[in-house]
Write a protein that holds these residues in place. Structure first.
Motif, short mmCIF file in Angstrom:
data_model
loop_
_atom_site.label_atom_id
_atom_site.label_comp_id
_atom_site.label_asym_id
_atom_site.label_seq_id
_atom_site.Cartn_x
_atom_site.Cartn_y
_atom_site.Cartn_z
N THR A 1 40.94 34.14 37.14
CA THR A 1 40.27 34.44 38.42
C THR A 1 40.72 35.78 38.98
O THR A 1 39.90 36.56 39.46
CB THR A 1 40.49 33.32 39.45
OG1 THR A 1 41.88 33.13 39.65
CG2 THR A 1 39.85 32.02 39.02
N ASP A 2 42.02 36.06 38.90
CA ASP A 2 42.52 37.35 39.39
C ASP A 2 41.95 38.50 38.57
O ASP A 2 41.55 39.53 39.11
CB ASP A 2 44.06 37.41 39.32
CG ASP A 2 44.73 36.49 40.33
OD1 ASP A 2 44.05 36.07 41.29
OD2 ASP A 2 45.92 36.19 40.15
N TRP A 3 41.92 38.32 37.25
CA TRP A 3 41.41 39.37 36.37
C TRP A 3 39.94 39.67 36.67
O TRP A 3 39.55 40.83 36.83
CB TRP A 3 41.59 38.97 34.89
CG TRP A 3 40.99 39.96 33.95
CD1 TRP A 3 41.49 41.19 33.62
CD2 TRP A 3 39.76 39.82 33.23
NE1 TRP A 3 40.64 41.81 32.73
CE2 TRP A 3 39.58 40.99 32.48
CE3 TRP A 3 38.81 38.80 33.15
CZ2 TRP A 3 38.48 41.18 31.65
CZ3 TRP A 3 37.71 38.99 32.32
CH2 TRP A 3 37.56 40.17 31.58
N VAL A 4 39.11 38.61 36.76
CA VAL A 4 37.68 38.81 37.03
C VAL A 4 37.49 39.51 38.36
O VAL A 4 36.72 40.48 38.46
CB VAL A 4 36.92 37.47 36.99
CG1 VAL A 4 35.51 37.61 37.57
CG2 VAL A 4 36.85 36.93 35.57
N THR B 1 33.03 34.49 30.57
CA THR B 1 33.94 35.45 29.93
C THR B 1 34.32 35.05 28.52
O THR B 1 34.74 35.91 27.74
CB THR B 1 35.25 35.59 30.75
OG1 THR B 1 35.95 34.34 30.73
CG2 THR B 1 34.96 36.03 32.17
N GLY B 2 34.22 33.76 28.21
CA GLY B 2 34.69 33.28 26.92
C GLY B 2 36.20 33.19 26.85
O GLY B 2 36.78 32.99 25.79
N LYS B 3 36.86 33.34 27.99
CA LYS B 3 38.32 33.29 28.07
C LYS B 3 38.76 32.02 28.78
O LYS B 3 38.01 31.45 29.56
CB LYS B 3 38.86 34.49 28.85
CG LYS B 3 38.54 35.84 28.23
CD LYS B 3 39.08 36.96 29.09
CE LYS B 3 38.68 38.34 28.64
NZ LYS B 3 38.81 38.64 27.26
N TRP C 1 33.37 47.30 37.44
CA TRP C 1 33.17 47.25 35.99
C TRP C 1 32.69 45.86 35.61
O TRP C 1 33.13 45.28 34.63
CB TRP C 1 34.46 47.56 35.25
CG TRP C 1 34.98 48.94 35.44
CD1 TRP C 1 34.36 50.00 36.04
CD2 TRP C 1 36.25 49.45 35.02
NE1 TRP C 1 35.14 51.10 36.04
CE2 TRP C 1 36.33 50.79 35.40
CE3 TRP C 1 37.33 48.89 34.36
CZ2 TRP C 1 37.43 51.59 35.14
CZ3 TRP C 1 38.44 49.67 34.10
CH2 TRP C 1 38.47 51.02 34.48
N THR C 2 31.79 45.32 36.39
CA THR C 2 31.36 43.94 36.25
C THR C 2 30.97 43.59 34.82
O THR C 2 31.29 42.52 34.32
CB THR C 2 30.20 43.64 37.21
OG1 THR C 2 30.66 43.93 38.54
CG2 THR C 2 29.76 42.20 37.13
N GLY C 3 30.28 44.47 34.13
CA GLY C 3 29.84 44.21 32.76
C GLY C 3 30.97 43.93 31.80
O GLY C 3 30.77 43.29 30.77
N GLU C 4 32.18 44.35 32.15
CA GLU C 4 33.33 44.15 31.28
C GLU C 4 33.83 42.70 31.26
O GLU C 4 34.58 42.33 30.37
CB GLU C 4 34.49 45.06 31.71
CG GLU C 4 34.20 46.53 31.57
CD GLU C 4 33.95 46.95 30.12
OE1 GLU C 4 34.74 46.55 29.24
OE2 GLU C 4 32.95 47.64 29.89
N SER D 1 29.83 38.14 22.97
CA SER D 1 28.75 37.48 22.22
C SER D 1 27.50 37.34 23.08
O SER D 1 26.39 37.38 22.56
CB SER D 1 29.20 36.12 21.69
OG SER D 1 29.44 35.22 22.74
N LEU D 2 27.67 37.22 24.40
CA LEU D 2 26.50 37.16 25.29
C LEU D 2 25.80 38.51 25.32
O LEU D 2 24.57 38.58 25.34
CB LEU D 2 26.91 36.76 26.70
CG LEU D 2 27.42 35.34 26.89
CD1 LEU D 2 27.88 35.13 28.33
CD2 LEU D 2 26.36 34.32 26.51
#
Length: 184
Positions: A111-114, A99-101, A122-125, A130-131
Motif C-alpha cells: 500500500t505504501d509503495w503504490v 500489481t501482481g505483487k 508514475w501510476t502506470g508503473e 502481464s496486464l
C-alpha cells in the motif's frame, strides 16, 4: 491467491474476481443475519479459487454488527470500524490483483509503495506487466486503482462502504464488457 506459483490472470478474470469478492463482502455486511457479518481477516490467502477460477471467501468471522457497542478511544461503533477494516483488506486484495505483487514483497509494504508511485505521478508503473502486455485498458485499470486507494485510505470515514465499492467496480466491469462487444 497470487503466489509466485499461481496462474497469471488476464484483466477480465481479475476484474471478475474483484467484482465477485466485492459483491460477496457487501452481502455479508448488509444481508446476512439481522445485522450483517464482518469478515475480520480479509486478505488474499482467504480467497479460494475453484477449478473454474471462481473466488470464494474463506475463514470469515461471525462477529455480528453491534451498533450499541462503543469504542472507548474513538467513540465510534466497533462493528463499523470492523466493516471498514474489511474494506481496507479488500483494497489490498485489489492492489494485489492490479500489481501482481503480494502485500509484503521484498520488505516493501504494497500500500505504501503504490501510494508513493501514484503521488509521483508514475501510476502506470504500479500495474502488473502481464496486464500491460495484453493491452488491458489502462483507463479502467487506473479507475480500479482509484477504488483500491479509496479502500486503503488511512481514514476510516473516507473509506467507502462495500456497497459503494460494488457499484464502482461493476461500473468498470460494465465499461469493459461494452468495449469487448464493440471490438468484435
Amino acid at each position: 491467491m497470487l503466489s509466485g506459483k499461481s496462474k497469471t490472470f488476464d484483466w477480465t478474470s481479475r476484474l471478475g474476481i474483484a467484482s465477485t469478492i466485492a459483491e460477496a463482502l457487501a452481502f455479508m455486511h448488509q444481508e446476512l443475519g439481522q445485522h450483517g457479518i464482518i469478515h475480520g481477516n480479509m486478505k488474499s490467502s482467504n480467497i479460494l479459487l475453484n477449478n473454474n477460477m471462481e473466488p470464494f471467501i474463506s475463514e470469515y468471522g461471525t462477529m455480528p454488527k453491534d451498533d450499541h457497542q462503543q469504542s472507548s478511544t474513538f467513540a465510534t461503533p466497533i462493528a463499523n470500524d470492523a466493516f471498514k477494516g474489511d474494506v481496507y483488506g479488500f483494497g489490498v486484495i485489489l492492489l494485489e490483483l492490479l500489481t501482481g505483487k503480494l502485500v509484503k514483497n521484498d520488505g516493501i509494504d504494497l500500500t505504501d509503495w503504490v501510494q508513493s508511485v501514484v503521488r509521483e505521478e508514475w501510476t502506470g508503473e504500479v500495474f502488473d506487466r502481464s496486464l500491460l502486455k495484453e493491452y488491458a485498458s489502462e483507463e479502467r485499470m487506473v479507475n480500479m486503482l482509484q477504488v483500491a486507494i479509496r479502500c486503503v485510505n488511512s481514514s476510516l470515514e473516507a473509506r467507502p462502504s462495500m456497497n459503494q465499492v460494488v457499484l464502482m467496480i461493476n461500473t468498470i466491469k460494465d465499461e469493459e464488457e461494452k468495449s469487448l462487444i464493440y471490438q468484435v
